[in-house]
Motif scaffolding. Structure first.
Motif, PDB file in Angstrom:
ATOM      1  N   GLU A 177       1.067  -1.210  -0.368  1.00 18.70           N
ATOM      2  CA  GLU A 177       0.000  -0.127  -0.591  1.00 18.70           C
ATOM      3  C   GLU A 177       1.032   0.911   0.062  1.00 18.70           C
ATOM      4  N   ARG A 178       0.553   2.156  -1.617  1.00 15.46           N
ATOM      5  CA  ARG A 178       1.022   2.975  -1.118  1.00 15.46           C
ATOM      6  C   ARG A 178       0.806   4.529  -1.391  1.00 15.46           C
ATOM      7  N   ASP A 179       1.372   5.660  -1.210  1.00 15.53           N
ATOM      8  CA  ASP A 179       0.973   6.838  -1.715  1.00 15.53           C
ATOM      9  C   ASP A 179       1.519   7.927  -1.531  1.00 15.53           C
ATOM     10  N   ARG A 180       1.534   9.236  -2.121  1.00 15.59           N
ATOM     11  CA  ARG A 180       2.465  10.223  -2.468  1.00 15.59           C
ATOM     12  C   ARG A 180       1.847  10.955  -3.103  1.00 15.59           C
ATOM     13  N   THR A 181       2.412  12.173  -2.517  1.00 16.37           N
ATOM     14  CA  THR A 181       1.347  13.584  -3.210  1.00 16.37           C
ATOM     15  C   THR A 181       2.761  14.270  -3.761  1.00 16.37           C
ATOM     16  N   LEU A 182       1.572  15.627  -4.866  1.00 14.94           N
ATOM     17  CA  LEU A 182       3.063  16.315  -5.477  1.00 14.94           C
ATOM     18  C   LEU A 182       2.171  17.591  -5.422  1.00 14.94           C
ATOM     19  N   TYR A 183       3.294  18.283  -5.851  1.00 15.75           N
ATOM     20  CA  TYR A 183       1.944  20.053  -6.425  1.00 15.75           C
ATOM     21  C   TYR A 183       3.571  20.481  -7.387  1.00 15.75           C
ATOM     22  N   GLY A 184       2.933  21.420  -8.047  1.00  8.49           N
ATOM     23  CA  GLY A 184       3.844  22.265  -9.217  1.00  8.49           C
ATOM     24  C   GLY A 184       3.357  23.348  -8.996  1.00  8.49           C
ATOM     25  N   VAL A 185       3.952  24.278 -10.113  1.00  8.61           N
ATOM     26  CA  VAL A 185       3.983  25.805  -9.510  1.00  8.61           C
ATOM     27  C   VAL A 185       4.447  26.370 -11.524  1.00  8.61           C
ATOM     28  N   PHE A 186       3.819  25.934 -12.821  1.00  8.01           N
ATOM     29  CA  PHE A 186       4.591  26.477 -13.870  1.00  8.01           C
ATOM     30  C   PHE A 186       4.144  28.021 -13.815  1.00  8.01           C
ATOM     31  N   LEU A 187       5.016  28.527 -14.707  1.00  5.96           N
ATOM     32  CA  LEU A 187       5.088  29.961 -15.422  1.00  5.96           C
ATOM     33  C   LEU A 187       5.883  30.092 -16.297  1.00  5.96           C
ATOM     34  N   GLU A 188       5.493  30.694 -17.319  1.00  6.66           N
ATOM     35  CA  GLU A 188       6.129  30.911 -19.212  1.00  6.66           C
ATOM     36  C   GLU A 188       6.274  32.375 -19.088  1.00  6.66           C
ATOM     37  N   GLN A 189       5.962  32.875 -20.283  1.00  2.45           N
ATOM     38  CA  GLN A 189       5.979  33.965 -20.883  1.00  2.45           C
ATOM     39  C   GLN A 189       6.576  34.155 -22.616  1.00  2.45           C
ATOM     40  N   PHE A 190       6.303  34.617 -23.425  1.00  3.15           N
ATOM     41  CA  PHE A 190       5.834  34.650 -24.519  1.00  3.15           C
ATOM     42  C   PHE A 190       6.297  35.726 -24.626  1.00  3.15           C
ATOM     43  N   PHE A 191       7.356  36.035 -25.720  1.00  5.45           N
ATOM     44  CA  PHE A 191       8.074  37.370 -26.295  1.00  5.45           C
ATOM     45  C   PHE A 191       8.121  37.415 -27.529  1.00  5.45           C
ATOM     46  N   PRO A 192       7.811  38.491 -28.330  1.00  7.56           N
ATOM     47  CA  PRO A 192       7.231  38.728 -29.523  1.00  7.56           C
ATOM     48  C   PRO A 192       8.518  39.810 -29.276  1.00  7.56           C
ATOM     49  N   LEU A 193       9.873  39.815 -30.351  1.00  6.61           N
ATOM     50  CA  LEU A 193      11.386  40.118 -30.514  1.00  6.61           C
ATOM     51  C   LEU A 193      11.022  40.585 -31.644  1.00  6.61           C
ATOM     52  N   GLY A 194      10.154  42.033 -32.183  1.00  4.68           N
ATOM     53  CA  GLY A 194      10.362  42.555 -33.648  1.00  4.68           C
ATOM     54  C   GLY A 194       8.900  41.237 -34.511  1.00  4.68           C
ATOM     55  N   GLU A 195       9.806  41.629 -36.063  1.00  4.44           N
ATOM     56  CA  GLU A 195       8.314  40.933 -36.347  1.00  4.44           C
ATOM     57  C   GLU A 195       9.165  39.298 -36.521  1.00  4.44           C
ATOM     58  N   LYS A 196      10.341  38.997 -36.195  1.00  2.00           N
ATOM     59  CA  LYS A 196      11.184  37.971 -37.280  1.00  2.00           C
ATOM     60  C   LYS A 196      11.218  37.273 -35.756  1.00  2.00           C
ATOM     61  N   TRP A 197      11.801  37.569 -35.024  1.00  6.00           N
ATOM     62  CA  TRP A 197      12.393  37.055 -33.530  1.00  6.00           C
ATOM     63  C   TRP A 197      11.357  36.665 -32.574  1.00  6.00           C
ATOM     64  N   ASP A 198      10.936  35.464 -32.137  1.00  9.71           N
ATOM     65  CA  ASP A 198      10.337  35.415 -30.649  1.00  9.71           C
ATOM     66  C   ASP A 198      11.055  34.501 -30.145  1.00  9.71           C
ATOM     67  N   LEU A 199      10.591  34.042 -28.532  1.00  8.82           N
ATOM     68  CA  LEU A 199      11.212  33.759 -27.283  1.00  8.82           C
ATOM     69  C   LEU A 199      10.279  33.123 -26.398  1.00  8.82           C
ATOM     70  N   ARG A 200      10.500  32.234 -26.245  1.00  8.90           N
ATOM     71  CA  ARG A 200       9.281  31.218 -25.058  1.00  8.90           C
ATOM     72  C   ARG A 200       9.994  31.092 -23.925  1.00  8.90           C
ATOM     73  N   ALA A 201      10.399  31.485 -22.872  1.00 11.16           N
ATOM     74  CA  ALA A 201      11.052  30.772 -21.906  1.00 11.16           C
ATOM     75  C   ALA A 201      10.029  30.587 -20.138  1.00 11.16           C
TER      76      ALA A 201
END
Length: 608
Positions: free
Chosen positions: A337-361
């Protein structure tokens, strides 16, 4: 290999192709990839993603999702039988434990064992499309999206419809599927049922598979909606050589239940989805089918989860955020008999960098009751060189926690190791996408460096397998694919789709002298897939698929499959399939012999 190239070359050279407007490729590029927070069109993604759409699902010579995925570039499907009775899916040389399966963004990971990942309780008729994300996906989907993720998408319809499909074939194989949509005002609902069975292609390989699926949704107003789902799968099968060749009379019966309820708020600049879901998997395994008292495992795993995912738009781009809480329980006569607990937090940003570039982190921070806090950053940089050409690169950290089987299993041929620690990997990729006039092409190089890889090992055949942590293991590879799809308006003989792909993977893991490894050194090394969908007149379609597969340390093999459809989109249609036409003698998993040449045929009814 030469035969495959000659067939494809002759098709292109001899068929007269008339093209008006390529609506298929336009629709593909505009498909919104269904991630849980930031959702971008396929054409703007800086990741290696393959979309399996309705045309693929309906015309591929396959009776299950597992068999369909076997034709996706870079995906390694290892079946222990036909019709998806039991299959493991790996991506980019990763094992089945390192691939996360999802249904509409809901994680289907099983705390008992990754062998149950593909117990997806949805009939094939009900699937709208499948999104295969190759590479690290922990930052996007969380734990166990180590080498990639497969997200199965269903869609609620606002129009009434009824689809019925039946078939029969070799090995006493037969099946029936039903899928219907019955909206009532603002309330939409889909229902689906399927049943498949067979006497088996060899001794003790019979199976029975049943799926029940219901999904409903209600638009409360123009911004708020509710969506609920409940599904059930029952699969019982003779497991000849599935997990060990020492006992050919193995038998297994698995029942999977999944239910979820979600609320979505979709405003002009703010989006929020909250959901709760429960997944139960009941697994009965016998080492001797008719002697349960000899050795029997009974496992029941439950997963309870709450999630909140959203995004908001501002002058600097789109910000994504998410929270998850997950409890995993197991009741087993073998694992305890087993049990375990998980908690998670997500955070991300999408940056348009001018007309041709973009960054997602972004970053995914995870707390597991057994391992504490861990953080998994990542990001992608994209450059739109032209309307048709996009370059991208990405970096990400991924991880996988051991299953309870890895940790605690005790059996005649397998023994767990409770001292295991989670796997972690540093991932890098660089690639280019090109799309024009019906053509879609992609070239990718990737590298994955793993710490504490979990691998089952043994010194000799008389010693049980046991998992160990390897300190450093490297995987690198190249993926190349080209797809051509058109919608011809005329010409009696026309080419509707042509695809070709090649994947190469190299691993730096070296077996120690006197130590045998089970999974890592049998990963894909060379994979070539090609296919052509030919239209004959207005109602006949002929799909040909070829595969050349070589796994590390194993003999390569070549497979040829075909399917013919008559009046597929009409009210009544017929189809026939031929699998392994080359009559190849091959094995995909363990020592399970796959069937030689075999056939099946059936009918389909579409009513609107």
């Amino acid at each position: 290999m030469k035969l495959a190239f000659l067939l494809l070359t002759n098709l292109v050279a001899n068929f007269s192709i008339q093209v008006s407007q390529d609506t298929s490729s336009t629709e593909l590029n505009e498909v919104i990839i269904q991630e849980n927070r930031i959702q971008l069109p396929f054409s703007k993604q800086s990741r290696n993603i393959t979309i399996v759409d309705r045309l693929d699902l309906e015309t591929t010579p396959a009776r299950s999702l597992q068999e369909v995925l076997a034709f996706v570039p870079g995906v390694d499907v290892r079946q222990r039988g036909v019709s998806g009775v039991q299959a493991d899916v790996g991506i980019r040389g990763g094992s089945f434990e390192q691939t996360l399966m999802l249904l509409n963004g809901i994680k289907l990971s099983d705390p008992q064992t990754g062998h149950h990942m593909m117990n997806i309780p949805v009939p094939l008729l009900e699937i709208e499309r499948v999104e295969v994300l190759k590479g690290p996906a922990s930052r996007i989907f969380g734990q166990n999206a180590y080498a990639g993720a497969v997200n199965v998408i269903t869609a609620l319809s606002s129009e009434r419809s009824l689809r019925l499909q039946g078939y029969a074939g070799d090995f006493g194989m037969k099946g029936i599927s039903f899928a219907g949509s019955l909206p009532a005002g603002k309330y939409k609902q889909n229902m689906a049922i399927s049943y498949d069975d067979s006497n088996g292609h060899q001794y003790n390989s019979d199976y029975q598979i049943s799926n029940l699926f219901y999904e409903g949704g209600l638009d409360l107003n123009d911004k708020n909606s509710l969506r609920g789902m409940i599904s059930y799968a029952d699969r019982t099968f003779g497991a000849n050589n599935f997990y060990t060749s020492s006992f050919p009379d193995q038998w297994e019966s698995i029942q999977t239940t999944l239910s979820s309820l979600s609320h979505t708020f979709d405003g002009a600049s703010f989006y929020l989805n909250t959901r709760a879901y429960w997944r139960r998997n009941v697994d009965e395994f016998r080492l001797r089918r008719n002697e349960p008292e000899f050795f029997q495992n009974n496992h029941t795993s439950d997963v309870f989860a709450l999630e909140a995912n959203g995004n908001f738009k501002s002058r600097i781009g789109t910000t994504g955020f998410g929270l998850e809480a997950r409890e995993e329980r197991l009741d087993s006569n073998n694992l305890g008999e087993r049990d375990r607990t998980l908690y998670g937090v997500f955070l991300e940003q999408f940056f348009p960098l001018g007309e041709k570039w973009d960054l997602r982190a972004g970053v995914y921070s995870n707390y597991y009751s057994e391992y504490g806090w861990k953080h998994f950053p990542g990001g992608e940089l994209g450059f739109q060189a032209s309307e048709n050409l996009r370059f991208y690169s990405g970096y990400g950290v991924s991880f996988r926690i051991p299953t309870y089987t890895d940790l605690y299993y005790i059996g005649p041929t397998n023994i767990g190791n409770e001292n295991l620690v989670p796997e972690e990997a540093q991932n890098f990729e660089i690639g280019a996408k090109w799309s024009k006039g019906g053509f879609n092409g992609e070239l990718v190089y990737f590298q994955r460096d793993t710490d504490n890889l979990i691998e089952w090992t043994r010194p000799d055949e008389d010693t049980p397998w046991q998992p160990q942590n390897f300190n450093e293991v490297g995987f690198s590879g190249i993926e190349a694919s080209l797809n051509y799809r058109i919608n011809p308006e005329s010409s009696f003989l026309h080419l509707r789709e042509l695809m070709v792909s090649y994947n190469y993977i190299d691993a730096t893991l070296q077996e120690e002298e006197g130590v045998e490894t089970r999974y890592s050194l049998t990963a894909l090394k060379n994979q070539f897939i090609a296919g052509a969908l030919v239209g004959i007149g207005k109602k006949l379609e002929w799909n040909t698929k070829v595969r050349y597969i070589e796994r590390m340390g194993q003999e390569p093999y070549f497979l040829l499959d075909m399917r013919v459809d008559y009046n597929r989109t009409g009210k009544f249609g017929l189809f026939a399939e031929a699998s392994n036409i080359t009559n190849t003698d091959y094995i995909e998993a363990g020592t399970v012999q796959m069937p030689r040449r075999w056939f099946k045929a059936g009918f389909l009814i579409n009513l609107n």
